[in-house]
Enzyme design. Structure first.
Site, PDB file in Angstrom:
ATOM      1  N   MET A  27       0.855  -1.193   0.000  1.00 31.98           N
ATOM      2  CA  MET A  27       0.000   0.000   0.000  1.00 31.98           C
ATOM      3  C   MET A  27       0.891   1.243   0.000  1.00 31.98           C
ATOM      4  O   MET A  27       0.445   2.340   0.363  1.00 31.98           O
ATOM      5  CB  MET A  27      -0.936  -0.017   1.212  1.00 31.98           C
ATOM      6  CG  MET A  27      -1.875  -1.233   1.185  1.00 31.98           C
ATOM      7  SD  MET A  27      -3.451  -0.986   2.021  1.00 31.98           S
ATOM      8  CE  MET A  27      -2.894  -0.709   3.679  1.00 31.98           C
ATOM      9  N   HIS A  34       9.437  -3.398   3.192  1.00 31.09           N
ATOM     10  CA  HIS A  34       9.030  -3.653   1.806  1.00 31.09           C
ATOM     11  C   HIS A  34      10.249  -3.991   0.940  1.00 31.09           C
ATOM     12  O   HIS A  34      10.185  -4.865   0.085  1.00 31.09           O
ATOM     13  CB  HIS A  34       8.361  -2.408   1.196  1.00 31.09           C
ATOM     14  CG  HIS A  34       7.069  -2.018   1.840  1.00 31.09           C
ATOM     15  ND1 HIS A  34       6.898  -0.839   2.516  1.00 31.09           N
ATOM     16  CD2 HIS A  34       5.878  -2.671   1.899  1.00 31.09           C
ATOM     17  CE1 HIS A  34       5.650  -0.754   2.959  1.00 31.09           C
ATOM     18  NE2 HIS A  34       5.016  -1.850   2.614  1.00 31.09           N
ATOM     19  N   GLN A  58     -10.333  -2.555   2.753  1.00 28.69           N
ATOM     20  CA  GLN A  58      -9.775  -3.231   3.927  1.00 28.69           C
ATOM     21  C   GLN A  58      -9.672  -2.314   5.145  1.00 28.69           C
ATOM     22  O   GLN A  58      -9.179  -2.725   6.192  1.00 28.69           O
ATOM     23  CB  GLN A  58      -8.431  -3.887   3.598  1.00 28.69           C
ATOM     24  CG  GLN A  58      -7.285  -2.929   3.359  1.00 28.69           C
ATOM     25  CD  GLN A  58      -6.032  -3.673   2.931  1.00 28.69           C
ATOM     26  OE1 GLN A  58      -5.945  -4.157   1.795  1.00 28.69           O
ATOM     27  NE2 GLN A  58      -5.046  -3.792   3.816  1.00 28.69           N
TER      28      GLN A  58
HETATM   29  O1  PAF Z   1      -0.112  -5.681   3.679  1.00 34.20           O
HETATM   30  C1  PAF Z   1      -0.530  -4.786   2.898  1.00 34.20           C
HETATM   31  O2  PAF Z   1       0.154  -3.802   2.609  1.00 34.20           O
HETATM   32  C2  PAF Z   1      -1.932  -4.928   2.304  1.00 34.20           C
HETATM   33  O3  PAF Z   1      -2.806  -5.512   3.216  1.00 34.20           O
HETATM   34  C3  PAF Z   1      -1.934  -5.674   0.964  1.00 34.20           C
HETATM   35  C4  PAF Z   1      -1.478  -7.112   1.116  1.00 34.20           C
HETATM   36  C5  PAF Z   1      -1.045  -4.947  -0.044  1.00 34.20           C
HETATM   37  C6  PAF Z   1      -3.360  -5.714   0.390  1.00 34.20           C
HETATM   38  O4  PAF Z   1      -3.864  -4.424   0.192  1.00 34.20           O
END
Ligand code: PAF
Length: 279
Positions: A27, A34, A58
Site C-alpha cells: 500500500m 518492503h 480493507q
Molecule cells: O499488507 C498490505 O500492505 C496490504 O494488506 C496488501 C497485502 C497490499 C493488500 O492491500
C-alpha cells in the site's frame, strides 16, 4: 522500471516478459520491510511486479484510510534502482472495483474470527478481495508478504489454496528498527513521544516470551496486561498466543510449549501490531 495504472495494459506487457514473475503487493509508503520483500523477489524471479494501492475495502476506520500515508513520487523514486525487470502497478480503485467499491465474500475458514479480524470488521474480506484480484489477473509464480501481518499471511495462503491458484505465497521475516520496533508505514504517523513508546509492543512480546514457559497462559495474559498498565499513553488492544497454523489460542491452563505471540495497541490515534515466535 515501467509504471502502469491499468491492469489490462500491464497483463499485456507482462505476457512477453520472462518468468518466473514475482509479485510484491503493497500500500506504498515503502520502508526497509518492503525492500526486503522486493529484494527477495528480485533474487528469485526474472520479472518483478510491485503494486502500490491503498485498498479502501480493507479499512474499517475511515479516518485510518484518509490518513494512511501516500507518497507515490518518493516510492517510485526508490523503486527505480531495481531497474528494468521491475514493473509497478499503481491503479485507481476503478481499475480493480469498477464503480462498486465493495469486498467480495470469502470463506476464510475461521482464520478471520480472532485478533485483527475480530477488532477490524471486514478487514480481511477487503484484503482477500484485492489480493485474489492481483493473483487471478497477473498470475504471479511467487507472491511475497511480510510476517508482520502474520494473520493476513495465513489468510492469503488459505484463499490461494482454496481458489486453486498456482501462486506460491512466500512469507518474509519482520524487519525491525535498531530498538526492535517492527517497521510499518504507520510508524511515520507517530509523534516523537509516541515513537519512543511504540517499541513497548516488541518489549511486551519479549517480556511474555521470557515467562511463557514458566506460568499457565491465563496468568501470563494477566502479567502482560499489568506490564502494559505501566504505560499510560499506550492502550493494549490484545495480547494472545496462538497456534501459528490455525491461529487458535493456546490452552489457558498450561504453560506454553509452542506458539506465536500477537499484540496490538493504540498509541494516540495510531494502532500498531507486532508478533513474535514464542517457542
Ligand atoms: O499488507 C498490505 O500492505 C496490504 O494488506 C496488501 C497485502 C497490499 C493488500 O492491500
Amino acid at each position: 522500471m515501467e509504471v502502469f495504472d491499468s491492469s489490462l495494459s500491464l497483463v499485456k506487457c507482462l505476457s512477453n516478459k520472462p518468468r518466473p514473475l514475482g509479485m510484491v503487493p503493497t500500500m506504498g509508503a515503502l520502508h526497509p520491510g518492503h525492500f526486503s520483500l522486493i529484494e527477495k523477489a528480485m533474487e528469485e524471479n526474472q520479472t518483478v511486479l510491485i503494486s502500490i494501492f491503498i485498498n479502501p475495502t480493507q479499512f474499517n476506520d475511515q479516518n485510518d484510510f484518509e490518513n494512511y500515508p501516500f507518497q507515490i513520487d518518493s516510492d517510485l523514486e526508490k523503486i527505480k534502482k531495481y531497474g528494468n525487470k521491475t514493473f509497478v502497478y499503481v491503479p485507481k480503485a476503478f481499475d480493480i472495483y469498477g464503480d462498486r467499491v465493495q469486498s467480495k465474500s470469502f470463506d476464510l475458514n475461521g482464520l478471520d474470527v480472532m485478533m485483527e479480524g475480530e477488532k477490524r470488521a471486514g478487514h480481511f474480506q477487503g484484503v482477500a478481495t484485492v489480493v485474489s484480484y492481483f493473483l487471478e489477473i497477473f498470475r504471479p509464480n511467487h507472491a511475497y508478504f511480510g510476517e508482520k501481518d502474520f494473520q493476513q499471511l495465513r489468510i492469503i495462503d488459505h484463499i490461494t489454496q482454496s481458489m486453486g491458484l498456482k501462486t506460491k505465497i512466500i512469507g518474509c521475516p519482520i524487519v525491525r528498527e535498531s530498538d526492535g520496533l517492527a517497521m510499518s508505514s504507520r510508524n511515520s504517523l507517530l509523534t516523537s513521544e509516541e515513537r519512543k513508546l511504540a517499541v513497548k509492543l516488541f518489549e511486551g512480546l519479549q517480556f511474555a516470551k521470557s515467562h511463557a514457559k514458566k506460568v499457565p497462559y491465563r496468568a501470563l495474559k494477566e502479567m502482560v496486561a499489568a506490564w502494559f498498565d505501566n504505560y499510560d499513553d499506550l492502550a493494549l488492544d490484545y495480547f494472545q498466543i496462538t497456534d501459528p497454523k490455525t491461529l487458535k489460542e493456546i490452552s489457558f491452563d498450561e504453560p506454553l510449549t509452542k506458539g506465536r505471540g500477537f499484540i496490538a495497541a493504540h498509541l494516540g490515534k495510531i494502532r500498531l501490531i507486532d508478533n513474535l515466535d514464542m517457542s
